[in-house]
Design an enzyme around this catalytic site. Structure first.
Site, short mmCIF file in Angstrom:
data_model
loop_
_atom_site.label_atom_id
_atom_site.label_comp_id
_atom_site.label_asym_id
_atom_site.label_seq_id
_atom_site.Cartn_x
_atom_site.Cartn_y
_atom_site.Cartn_z
N ASN A 53 0.84 -1.23 -0.15
CA ASN A 53 0.02 -0.03 0.08
C ASN A 53 0.78 1.23 0.05
O ASN A 53 0.53 2.14 -0.86
CB ASN A 53 -0.82 -0.11 1.39
CG ASN A 53 -2.03 -1.13 1.27
OD1 ASN A 53 -2.38 -1.50 0.09
ND2 ASN A 53 -2.92 -1.31 2.19
N ARG A 375 -9.63 -5.17 -15.02
CA ARG A 375 -8.58 -6.25 -14.28
C ARG A 375 -9.16 -7.61 -14.29
O ARG A 375 -10.33 -7.68 -14.17
CB ARG A 375 -8.15 -6.00 -12.66
CG ARG A 375 -7.65 -4.59 -12.47
CD ARG A 375 -7.02 -4.45 -11.10
NE ARG A 375 -7.04 -3.19 -10.64
CZ ARG A 375 -6.28 -2.28 -10.98
NH1 ARG A 375 -5.26 -2.61 -11.87
NH2 ARG A 375 -6.29 -1.04 -10.49
N ARG A 405 -4.51 1.12 -13.62
CA ARG A 405 -2.98 1.14 -13.11
C ARG A 405 -2.66 0.01 -12.73
O ARG A 405 -2.92 -0.91 -11.75
CB ARG A 405 -3.18 2.15 -11.76
CG ARG A 405 -1.68 2.53 -11.55
CD ARG A 405 -1.86 3.72 -10.62
NE ARG A 405 -2.25 4.93 -10.76
CZ ARG A 405 -3.28 5.50 -10.46
NH1 ARG A 405 -3.90 5.14 -9.31
NH2 ARG A 405 -3.82 6.75 -10.61
N HIS A 435 -14.63 1.92 -15.62
CA HIS A 435 -14.50 1.37 -14.62
C HIS A 435 -15.67 0.44 -14.29
O HIS A 435 -15.77 -0.45 -13.27
CB HIS A 435 -14.34 2.49 -13.30
CG HIS A 435 -13.86 1.69 -11.95
ND1 HIS A 435 -14.49 1.75 -11.04
CD2 HIS A 435 -12.59 0.99 -11.80
CE1 HIS A 435 -13.89 1.27 -9.97
NE2 HIS A 435 -12.75 0.80 -10.54
N TYR A 468 -11.36 -11.14 -2.47
CA TYR A 468 -12.10 -9.76 -2.56
C TYR A 468 -13.59 -10.20 -2.25
O TYR A 468 -14.24 -10.88 -2.81
CB TYR A 468 -11.98 -9.24 -3.72
CG TYR A 468 -10.78 -8.63 -4.13
CD1 TYR A 468 -9.48 -9.10 -3.79
CD2 TYR A 468 -10.65 -7.13 -4.94
CE1 TYR A 468 -8.43 -8.32 -4.02
CE2 TYR A 468 -9.48 -6.57 -5.14
CZ TYR A 468 -8.11 -7.42 -4.72
OH TYR A 468 -6.97 -6.75 -4.93
N ARG A 564 -14.01 1.47 3.54
CA ARG A 564 -12.59 0.54 3.80
C ARG A 564 -11.27 1.51 3.99
O ARG A 564 -10.55 1.14 5.01
CB ARG A 564 -12.25 -0.32 2.78
CG ARG A 564 -11.02 -1.62 3.03
CD ARG A 564 -10.77 -2.38 2.04
NE ARG A 564 -10.04 -1.53 0.98
CZ ARG A 564 -10.10 -1.72 -0.41
NH1 ARG A 564 -11.22 -2.04 -0.72
NH2 ARG A 564 -9.50 -1.07 -1.11
N HIS A 592 -14.68 -4.79 -0.60
CA HIS A 592 -14.54 -3.94 -1.91
C HIS A 592 -15.79 -3.70 -2.50
O HIS A 592 -15.90 -2.82 -3.46
CB HIS A 592 -13.95 -5.12 -2.80
CG HIS A 592 -13.49 -4.19 -4.19
ND1 HIS A 592 -13.92 -4.66 -5.41
CD2 HIS A 592 -12.32 -3.68 -4.43
CE1 HIS A 592 -13.35 -3.84 -6.34
NE2 HIS A 592 -12.35 -3.21 -5.77
#
Length: 689
Positions: A53, A375, A405, A435, A468, A564, A592
């Protein structure tokens, strides 16, 4: 009228700083890693996640903030800080985090691992037999990959990759007795923790190289340090890029040479070595971070995968509930046609729900399959289904987000493979990131095309779906399906949609739709009716949304936020946010999903989707929130929110001073974990199917 009543005139300190809030999240991760009630290897993994992170924080957030400072543009963040003030405060926070993490690893986790037979030691502490084995391994597997590069007047400083380990040393040549400065790479592709012997002993690969460094360099090492740089990883694409794929590839090549934003060195790095590094890398003293622990502790993620199940959380196997027990390719579609379905990962199995839905494209009556890729894993059932659909002569369309990214290269490779298979691949536009998580399937039924949709909060990534926490709505609702089709057409056709029937879609109508819902609750509160807002997101940082929530609180609404990570809202301030609570829930799974629940009198609405409440999500991304209209499914989401709000095991609460406090159970009560509650519920529902 209510939007005008939002407390826009209150001081800037009604907002917390976004960058510092990111670091607060990392502190919570470290606090959980220090929790002795968490299994040891899970703690090791969390320690590694904290490092990962921080790497991203420097590569993206600190890089952007430093760029503002160096450009001398005096822009203040919503909390009133200048970029320089944010940079200085962030450095102080990072130094404190480093100190906590170093102590945690060196004084707690490493000794605890050793007690369990997983020893990480210096080469000098190995037995003679182990050192002989290490010498053979070094000679065969590591030494051939080393490339010492001397630096001098005729030898420029070599390129240093972002986040790669290196060794800098000053050496006295054995033949000439001249002093030289040398950079030695720590090669990729070798284990970070080199195993030796049968006692569970491991040696850090950089320690092994240092042990043999005199021989490698042909002289006497006078001073050295292991070092690592972090480079600016962000990039922007020109709006007039003719070929988006080519533009992204060019930016990826340039990213390798992004400005250095951080230099990490060992705590005992000599001043001479450090001076050379700082000069050659063109950094200032406030960009240097000394560490007592090994650099790049994200490598602990690999160490945590050692085969010791007794040192981990008990295994969890996602379940398959009755609606997803199917016998044929179209039976799942039949069930979706009868009634909407909701899936909750990792409690519900991804393979028998989302992948089964996408796999329904093999039904001969299916004529079209469209999907988004932000992703994805390798292999990917979603992409394979798109390929098979195209090979069968059916319409197959994929919206690939090239600028996801750190997944840009993978997405470029996938897009080319899809194009070769005959899939229509669309990349969107440079300034608008796709997204949204969408799949649209069209099937011939009774002389027409019937459309089926999956709208998710997470990516089409089978591996992520086991760790997730995410939600997905499967529906054949004609209005929602038409809206999803319009989203695809808007992106593929580069068009601006006029309206949507059911969905809230960004960047066109998402912000106004959320504000409309919040204002409806505020009106109900003003009239003395039931008024409650519950929001679960990964990040809350949009000033306009925050002000609207403040206004709802002032009107008398109860506002419960579960975030979160980032939160710039300051809860519990008298006269501003006294009816707002904010909590963060961690645990074995990464929370998530995004859930939005609004109760305004007798009117209730619940939404799920891909959007966090950040300016980028609301204004610069294609995002989708879908209404959950089935009462049973709304009740399911209510159960999830209730479980999270009741967590006293892995949750933190934010106070009005911007400080996070670990939630404590009531005196004498047993701590309650939301994720364990949801696992128990999923197991029970699977058994009673």
């Amino acid at each position: 009228m209510l939007r005008e009543a939002a407390p826009a005139t209150t001081p800037a300190d009604r907002f917390l700083n976004r960058e510092l809030s990111w670091l607060d999240f990392d502190r919570r991760v470290l606090e959980l890693a220090a929790d002795p009630g968490v299994p040891l290897l899970e703690r090791v993994k969390l320690c590694g996640i904290a490092s990962s992170n921080l790497d991203e924080f420097f590569a993206v957030r600190m890089a952007g903030t430093r760029e503002q400072v160096e450009s001398r543009v005096e822009r203040r963040s919503p909390d009133g800080r200048t970029a320089r003030q944010t940079l200085d405060e962030a450095r102080r926070c990072v130094l404190a985090l480093h100190a906590e993490q170093d102590a945690l690893w060196l004084d707690v986790l490493r000794p605890a691992l050793a007690a369990e037979g997983i020893r990480i030691v210096p080469v000098d502490e190995c037995t003679p037999r182990e050192r002989r084995a290490l010498t053979k391994r070094f000679d065969r597997e590591i030494a051939p990959l080393l490339t010492p590069i001397a630096v001098g007047s005729a030898a420029p400083f070599p390129y240093v990759s972002s986040l790669a380990l290196n060794i800098a040393a000053t050496v006295i040549d054995a033949a000439t007795e001249e002093r030289r400065f040398v950079r030695v790479n720590v090669p990729d592709g070798v284990p970070r923790f080199v195993g030796v012997g049968s006692r569970g002993t491991r040696v850090l690969v950089e320690d092994l190289i240092v042990h043999f460094l005199d021989d490698v360099l042909g002289g006497t090492v006078e001073a050295l340090t292991v070092f690592r740089v972090t480079r600016d990883a962000d990039f922007a694409l020109s709006d007039d890029a003719d070929d988006l794929l080519e533009a992204v590839e060019l930016q990826l090549a340039q990213r390798r040479f992004g400005a250095v934003v951080r230099l990490e060195v060992g705590h005992d790095a000599s001043a001479d070595v450090l001076d050379v590094l700082a000069r050659e890398l063109q950094i200032s003293s406030d960009q240097v971070y000394r560490r007592r622990s090994p650099l790049g502790l994200d490598a602990l993620l690999g160490l945590a995968s050692v085969d010791r199940p007794e040192l981990r959380d008990p295994s969890w196997r996602p379940v398959t509930r009755r609606p997803f027990i199917t016998r044929s390719a179209n039976s799942l579609l039949t069930r979706i046609r009868r009634r909407d379905l909701l899936v909750h990962h990792p409690y519900d199995a991804f393979k028998t729900s989302v992948e089964a839905f996408v796999g329904s494209a093999r039904d001969p009556k299916v004529a079209m399959l469209k999907g988004t890729v932000y992703r994805t894993g390798d292999p990917s059932r979603t992409l394979s289904s798109l390929v098979k659909t195209a090979e069968e002569g059916k319409q197959a369309v994929c919206l690939v987000e090239l600028t996801a990214r750190f997944d840009e290269r993978r997405n470029i490779e996938w897009s080319r493979a899809l194009e070769r298979a005959g899939v229509d691949v669309v990349f969107g536009v440079p300034h608008l990131k796709v997204h949204a998580k969408l799949t649209l399937l069209g099937r011939r039924e009774r002389g027409e095309i019937r459309r089926y949709v999956h709208i998710g909060t997470g990516n089409y990534h089978a591996t992520h779906a086991t760790s997730y926490e995410d939600l997905g709505l499967l529906t054949a609702n004609e209005e929602i399906a038409a809206d999803v089709a319009d989203v695809f057409n808007a992106v593929t056709g580069l068009a601006t949609p006029a309206a949507f029937r059911k969905l809230l879609v960004g960047p066109w109508f998402l912000r106004d739709g959320i504000l409309h819902e919040i204002e409806g609750v505020a009106r109900a509160a003003h009239m003395g009716e039931t008024a409650r807002i519950r929001i679960k997101v990964n990040a809350l940082g949009d000033p306009e949304i925050v002000d609207a929530l403040y206004a709802a609180s002032c009107a008398g609404a109860t506002v419960e936020i579960i975030t979160r990570g980032i939160c710039t809202l300051r809860p519990g301030v008298p006269g501003l946010s006294e009816r707002i609570t904010v909590r963060s829930v961690l645990g074995r799974f990464l929370e998530h999903s995004r859930i939005f629940s609004f109760q305004a009198g007798e009117q209730a609405s619940t939404w799920i989707g891909s959007a966090d409440l950040m300016p980028r999500n609301l204004d610069r991304r294609v995002e989708v929130l879908a209404p959950v209209e089935d009462s049973r499914l709304r009740a399911d989401l209510g159960f999830v929110l209730k479980a999270l709000l009741a967590d006293t095991r892995f949750s933190w609460e934010l106070d009005s001073d911007g400080v996070w406090h670990r939630t404590e159970p009531a005196k004498g009560a047993k701590p309650v974990s939301a994720q364990e509650t949801l696992m128990a519920r999923a197991a029970k529902r699977a058994k009673t199917r």
